[in-house]
Motif scaffolding. Structure first.
Motif, PDB file in Angstrom:
ATOM      1  N   LEU A  53      46.941  44.104  37.739  1.00 34.00           N
ATOM      2  CA  LEU A  53      45.911  44.262  38.759  1.00 34.00           C
ATOM      3  C   LEU A  53      45.536  42.909  39.338  1.00 34.00           C
ATOM      4  O   LEU A  53      45.443  41.920  38.609  1.00 34.00           O
ATOM      5  CB  LEU A  53      44.665  44.913  38.154  1.00 34.00           C
ATOM      6  CG  LEU A  53      44.849  46.262  37.461  1.00 34.00           C
ATOM      7  CD1 LEU A  53      43.534  46.705  36.826  1.00 34.00           C
ATOM      8  CD2 LEU A  53      45.359  47.314  38.432  1.00 34.00           C
ATOM      9  N   GLN A  54      45.293  42.880  40.638  1.00 35.54           N
ATOM     10  CA  GLN A  54      44.718  41.690  41.264  1.00 35.54           C
ATOM     11  C   GLN A  54      43.207  41.870  41.300  1.00 35.54           C
ATOM     12  O   GLN A  54      42.713  42.836  41.863  1.00 35.54           O
ATOM     13  CB  GLN A  54      45.251  41.499  42.685  1.00 35.54           C
ATOM     14  CG  GLN A  54      44.619  40.296  43.392  1.00 35.54           C
ATOM     15  CD  GLN A  54      45.324  39.957  44.680  1.00 35.54           C
ATOM     16  OE1 GLN A  54      46.426  39.415  44.660  1.00 35.54           O
ATOM     17  NE2 GLN A  54      44.692  40.279  45.804  1.00 35.54           N
ATOM     18  N   ILE A  55      42.493  40.943  40.655  1.00 34.25           N
ATOM     19  CA  ILE A  55      41.043  41.041  40.559  1.00 34.25           C
ATOM     20  C   ILE A  55      40.414  39.729  41.003  1.00 34.25           C
ATOM     21  O   ILE A  55      40.766  38.660  40.488  1.00 34.25           O
ATOM     22  CB  ILE A  55      40.601  41.371  39.113  1.00 34.25           C
ATOM     23  CG1 ILE A  55      41.191  42.715  38.670  1.00 34.25           C
ATOM     24  CG2 ILE A  55      39.080  41.397  39.008  1.00 34.25           C
ATOM     25  CD1 ILE A  55      40.893  43.077  37.224  1.00 34.25           C
ATOM     26  N   VAL A  56      39.502  39.814  41.952  1.00 28.82           N
ATOM     27  CA  VAL A  56      38.737  38.643  42.380  1.00 28.82           C
ATOM     28  C   VAL A  56      37.553  38.492  41.427  1.00 28.82           C
ATOM     29  O   VAL A  56      36.797  39.440  41.204  1.00 28.82           O
ATOM     30  CB  VAL A  56      38.252  38.792  43.830  1.00 28.82           C
ATOM     31  CG1 VAL A  56      37.385  37.600  44.226  1.00 28.82           C
ATOM     32  CG2 VAL A  56      39.443  38.914  44.781  1.00 28.82           C
ATOM     33  N   CYS A  57      37.415  37.306  40.841  1.00 23.63           N
ATOM     34  CA  CYS A  57      36.409  37.082  39.798  1.00 23.63           C
ATOM     35  C   CYS A  57      35.615  35.821  40.109  1.00 23.63           C
ATOM     36  O   CYS A  57      36.178  34.791  40.474  1.00 23.63           O
ATOM     37  CB  CYS A  57      37.114  36.946  38.445  1.00 23.63           C
ATOM     38  SG  CYS A  57      36.003  36.663  37.048  1.00 23.63           S
ATOM     39  N   GLY A  58      34.296  35.912  39.946  1.00 22.34           N
ATOM     40  CA  GLY A  58      33.433  34.758  40.206  1.00 22.34           C
ATOM     41  C   GLY A  58      32.906  34.094  38.956  1.00 22.34           C
ATOM     42  O   GLY A  58      32.098  33.165  39.043  1.00 22.34           O
ATOM     43  N   ALA A  59      33.366  34.537  37.788  1.00 22.62           N
ATOM     44  CA  ALA A  59      32.871  33.955  36.535  1.00 22.62           C
ATOM     45  C   ALA A  59      33.354  32.517  36.383  1.00 22.62           C
ATOM     46  O   ALA A  59      34.530  32.230  36.626  1.00 22.62           O
ATOM     47  CB  ALA A  59      33.329  34.786  35.347  1.00 22.62           C
ATOM     48  N   PRO A  60      32.480  31.607  35.965  1.00 21.30           N
ATOM     49  CA  PRO A  60      32.880  30.196  35.853  1.00 21.30           C
ATOM     50  C   PRO A  60      33.851  29.930  34.715  1.00 21.30           C
ATOM     51  O   PRO A  60      34.529  28.892  34.711  1.00 21.30           O
ATOM     52  CB  PRO A  60      31.554  29.473  35.623  1.00 21.30           C
ATOM     53  CG  PRO A  60      30.645  30.504  35.024  1.00 21.30           C
ATOM     54  CD  PRO A  60      31.048  31.804  35.646  1.00 21.30           C
ATOM     55  N   ASN A  61      33.943  30.841  33.746  1.00 23.17           N
ATOM     56  CA  ASN A  61      34.763  30.563  32.559  1.00 23.17           C
ATOM     57  C   ASN A  61      36.091  31.314  32.538  1.00 23.17           C
ATOM     58  O   ASN A  61      36.795  31.313  31.524  1.00 23.17           O
ATOM     59  CB  ASN A  61      33.979  30.871  31.279  1.00 23.17           C
ATOM     60  CG  ASN A  61      33.653  32.358  31.131  1.00 23.17           C
ATOM     61  OD1 ASN A  61      33.429  33.048  32.127  1.00 23.17           O
ATOM     62  ND2 ASN A  61      33.622  32.844  29.905  1.00 23.17           N
ATOM     63  N   VAL A  62      36.452  31.982  33.628  1.00 21.38           N
ATOM     64  CA  VAL A  62      37.725  32.718  33.616  1.00 21.38           C
ATOM     65  C   VAL A  62      38.887  31.730  33.706  1.00 21.38           C
ATOM     66  O   VAL A  62      38.854  30.774  34.475  1.00 21.38           O
ATOM     67  CB  VAL A  62      37.788  33.752  34.764  1.00 21.38           C
ATOM     68  CG1 VAL A  62      37.818  33.082  36.136  1.00 21.38           C
ATOM     69  CG2 VAL A  62      38.996  34.666  34.590  1.00 21.38           C
ATOM     70  N   GLU A  63      39.915  31.959  32.871  1.00 21.42           N
ATOM     71  CA  GLU A  63      41.084  31.079  32.843  1.00 21.42           C
ATOM     72  C   GLU A  63      42.335  31.911  32.573  1.00 21.42           C
ATOM     73  O   GLU A  63      42.276  32.941  31.901  1.00 21.42           O
ATOM     74  CB  GLU A  63      40.954  30.013  31.745  1.00 21.42           C
ATOM     75  CG  GLU A  63      39.821  29.028  31.941  1.00 21.42           C
ATOM     76  CD  GLU A  63      39.994  28.095  33.128  1.00 21.42           C
ATOM     77  OE1 GLU A  63      41.129  28.022  33.653  1.00 21.42           O
ATOM     78  OE2 GLU A  63      39.010  27.447  33.529  1.00 21.42           O
ATOM     79  N   ALA A  64      43.461  31.442  33.061  1.00 24.15           N
ATOM     80  CA  ALA A  64      44.741  32.060  32.720  1.00 24.15           C
ATOM     81  C   ALA A  64      44.966  31.938  31.215  1.00 24.15           C
ATOM     82  O   ALA A  64      44.579  30.950  30.590  1.00 24.15           O
ATOM     83  CB  ALA A  64      45.874  31.385  33.484  1.00 24.15           C
ATOM     84  N   GLY A  65      45.562  32.974  30.639  1.00 22.03           N
ATOM     85  CA  GLY A  65      45.834  32.975  29.204  1.00 22.03           C
ATOM     86  C   GLY A  65      44.783  33.694  28.371  1.00 22.03           C
ATOM     87  O   GLY A  65      44.965  33.861  27.165  1.00 22.03           O
ATOM     88  N   GLN A  66      43.693  34.123  29.005  1.00 22.22           N
ATOM     89  CA  GLN A  66      42.632  34.812  28.258  1.00 22.22           C
ATOM     90  C   GLN A  66      42.906  36.314  28.153  1.00 22.22           C
ATOM     91  O   GLN A  66      43.526  36.909  29.037  1.00 22.22           O
ATOM     92  CB  GLN A  66      41.284  34.624  28.968  1.00 22.22           C
ATOM     93  CG  GLN A  66      40.740  33.221  28.943  1.00 22.22           C
ATOM     94  CD  GLN A  66      39.508  33.080  29.837  1.00 22.22           C
ATOM     95  OE1 GLN A  66      39.329  33.829  30.788  1.00 22.22           O
ATOM     96  NE2 GLN A  66      38.681  32.089  29.531  1.00 22.22           N
TER      97      GLN A  66
END
Length: 201
Positions: free
Chosen positions: A125-138
């Motif tokens: 899924l393509q999800i637009v996220c505004g969370a400051p702590n989102v990172e690839a690999g999570q």
């Protein structure tokens, strides 16, 4: 399908949402205890109300009602008893699942938003996220399209600043988990969580 029941706010009426899209113009049709809400142009049934719901169903939930095989079968029987020719087709796959953020890129039109590709099992899924702590690999909790959040918000396909987004990466607060932190940020799961599995709080 989403089902809501609130005796204090609405009365003894079961509100059943069949489709996520909203109709521009609606028309209603009542048969017995059932009122159908239809698209006035196409005739598609988008929702229905069951009046005197407690006569037909044993309901204890207030607010969002869990959609189970049993309640869908009961609803289908109520429709048949009221001579309503609507066949209920329901997706029982879990709507809150473990996702894996495979990539994160800056949103082209918004500094504080990121465009994430999130694997949720058999699809990405393509999800637009505004969370400051989102990172690839999570590994994260994803509310898929059709999910009903504890707040009552229904997750729909959306477009945020011109970029398509299908679902939401959730925070502990949005999931109404006990002891959720006050600061903004998504809930990051342990590496042992199984991608695509239903999220268990």
């Amino acid at each position: 399908m989403n089902i809501f029941y609130n005796t204090k706010g609405v009365g003894d009426v079961l509100l059943v949402q069949l489709v996520l899209n909203e109709f521009e113009e609606v028309t209603t049709e009542t048969k017995g205890d059932i009122t159908l809400i239809k698209d006035s142009k196409t005739g598609e049934v988008g929702a229905l109300n069951v009046f005197g719901a407690s006569k037909h169903l044993q309901l204890t939930d207030q607010g969002s009602v869990e959609v189970t095989q049993e309640i869908v079968e009961s609803l289908q029987q109520i429709l048949n008893d009221n001579e309503v020719n609507v066949k209920l087709e329901v997706d029982f796959t879990p709507k809150f699942v473990v996702g894996y953020v495979s990539s994160k890129e800056k949103h082209p039109n918004a500094d504080k938003l990121n465009v994430c590709q999130v694997e949720v099992g058999e699809e990405t899924l393509q999800i637009v996220c505004g969370a400051p702590n989102v990172e690839a690999g999570q590994k994260v909790v994803v509310a898929k399209v059709g999910a009903v959040m504890p707040s009552g918000l229904v997750i729909r396909d959306a477009e945020l600043r011109g970029v398509a987004s299908s679902g939401m990466i959730c925070s502990a607060k949005e999931l109404a988990l006990p002891d959720a932190p006050a600061e903004k940020g998504i809930l990051v799961l342990d590496d042992s969580a199984e991608i695509g599995a239903a999220f268990q709080a």
